[in-house]
Enzyme design. Structure first.
Site, PDB file in Angstrom:
ATOM      1  N   CYS A  94      11.365 -60.272 -72.496  1.00  0.00           N
ATOM      2  CA  CYS A  94      11.001 -59.451 -71.336  1.00  0.00           C
ATOM      3  C   CYS A  94      12.029 -59.546 -70.191  1.00  0.00           C
ATOM      4  CB  CYS A  94       9.603 -59.831 -70.889  1.00  0.00           C
ATOM      5  SG  CYS A  94       8.799 -58.520 -69.979  1.00  0.00           S
ATOM      6  N   ARG A 128       2.420 -50.399 -65.037  1.00  0.00           N
ATOM      7  CA  ARG A 128       2.719 -51.596 -65.835  1.00  0.00           C
ATOM      8  C   ARG A 128       2.244 -51.346 -67.265  1.00  0.00           C
ATOM      9  NH1 ARG A 128       4.933 -55.582 -63.284  1.00  0.00           N
ATOM     10  NH2 ARG A 128       4.896 -56.930 -65.092  1.00  0.00           N
ATOM     11  N   HIS A 190       5.391 -61.039 -75.579  1.00  0.00           N
ATOM     12  CA  HIS A 190       4.941 -62.371 -75.174  1.00  0.00           C
ATOM     13  C   HIS A 190       3.882 -62.824 -76.178  1.00  0.00           C
ATOM     14  CE1 HIS A 190       6.786 -62.197 -71.161  1.00  0.00           C
ATOM     15  NE2 HIS A 190       6.317 -60.978 -71.026  1.00  0.00           N
TER      16      HIS A 190
HETATM   17  N1  GLN Z   1       9.671 -58.353 -64.002  1.00  0.00           N
HETATM   18  C1  GLN Z   1       9.948 -57.600 -65.218  1.00  0.00           C
HETATM   19  C2  GLN Z   1       9.045 -56.361 -65.359  1.00  0.00           C
HETATM   20  O1  GLN Z   1       7.996 -56.301 -64.744  1.00  0.00           O
HETATM   21  C3  GLN Z   1       9.764 -58.478 -66.428  1.00  0.00           C
HETATM   22  C4  GLN Z   1       8.309 -58.933 -66.604  1.00  0.00           C
HETATM   23  C5  GLN Z   1       8.157 -59.998 -67.673  1.00  0.00           C
HETATM   24  O2  GLN Z   1       9.069 -60.772 -67.949  1.00  0.00           O
HETATM   25  N2  GLN Z   1       6.924 -60.055 -68.249  1.00  0.00           N
HETATM   26  O3  GLN Z   1       9.380 -55.468 -66.139  1.00  0.00           O
END
Ligand code: GLN
Length: 238
Positions: A94, A128, A190
């Site tokens: 990520c 998101r 993840h």
């Molecule tokens: N901050 C980055 C985003 O929101 C990566 C998030 C993460 O590593 N889960 O895309």
């Protein structure tokens, strides 16, 4: 005893959603096979010699964590790019995945440059992407969990890790997930991703022992529990 060295990038700044579990998985799957393992943290501002490193790992992180470690990562970009080119196995998740590309532009317009291991660019979005993910990959079906605002676009010729069967992956439209260059793998998965995807873990480990000792296969492990957990995860609603 044969010992491998794992470089763990910015463990304090880039470790969300249990991504440290990937390092634990790599370590245990090597130890169960009789290898020694040393995990060396790469810390902001601290000198680090990548010369003895057999495998690189970097976890996910909030935009704030990426802003904190981004400059230091750039300072190590030449080493990491050359290692990736030389076939050193890497797994970056990520937020670190995003910075292994051209860079990440946050929703507020802050540009965090990347180190160009992947020909990929990421722009933060208002929506998101959160939920369970299932992809088809050369390492079989992979399951995980995603939570990111960044939408990643791969440039022509940049291989993806896999094709999304459930979830978003790199972005809501392309149906691609992750990126692969040589043995460097970037992914939004993840979970942590490796405990439930032993085939992916062993791909990274085999690449490491092959580079170091020309070993051509790993002793099989009893992965019935891991694979049962993956089946349950794959069956979960989004
Ligand atoms: N901050 C980055 C985003 O929101 C990566 C998030 C993460 O590593 N889960 O895309």
């Amino acid at each position: 005893m044969k010992k491998l060295v794992i470089a763990h990038l910015y463990p304090r700044e880039m470790n969300i959603y249990g991504d440290l579990g990937n390092v634990i998985t790599l370590k245990k799957r090597l130890e169960w096979r009789g290898y020694g393992v040393e995990v060396r943290p790469v810390e902001i501002g601290e000198p680090f010699d990548f010369g003895e490193v057999d495998l690189v790992f970097g976890g996910g992180g909030q935009d704030s964590g990426q802003l904190i470690m981004g400059e230091d990562l750039i300072s190590r970009g030449n080493d990491l790019r050359q290692m990736a080119f030389d076939g050193v196995p890497m797994l970056v998740i990520c937020g670190t995945y995003q910075l292994f590309g051209r860079g990440f532009t946050t929703l507020e317009g802050q540009e965090i440059p990347g180190i160009d291991v992947f020909r990929a660019s990421t722009i933060g979005g208002r929506t998101r992407m959160i939920g369970n993910v299932v992809i088809d990959s050369p390492f079989g079906e992979l399951v995980g969990f995603e939570n990111h605002s960044g939408q990643t676009i791969l440039e022509p010729g940049q291989a993806a890790l896999g094709e999304v069967r459930k979830g978003h992956g790199n972005n809501p439209k392309s149906r691609q997930e992750g990126a692969v260059s040589e043995n460097a793998i970037g992914t939004y998965l993840h979970g942590p991703v490796l405990p439930k995807n032993p085939g992916l873990a062993d791909h990274l480990l085999l690449a490491a022992v092959r580079r170091r000792w020309q070993v051509t296969e790993l002793e099989p492990l009893d992965d019935r529990r891991e694979l049962a957990a993956a089946r349950v995860a794959a069956g979960r609603p989004r």
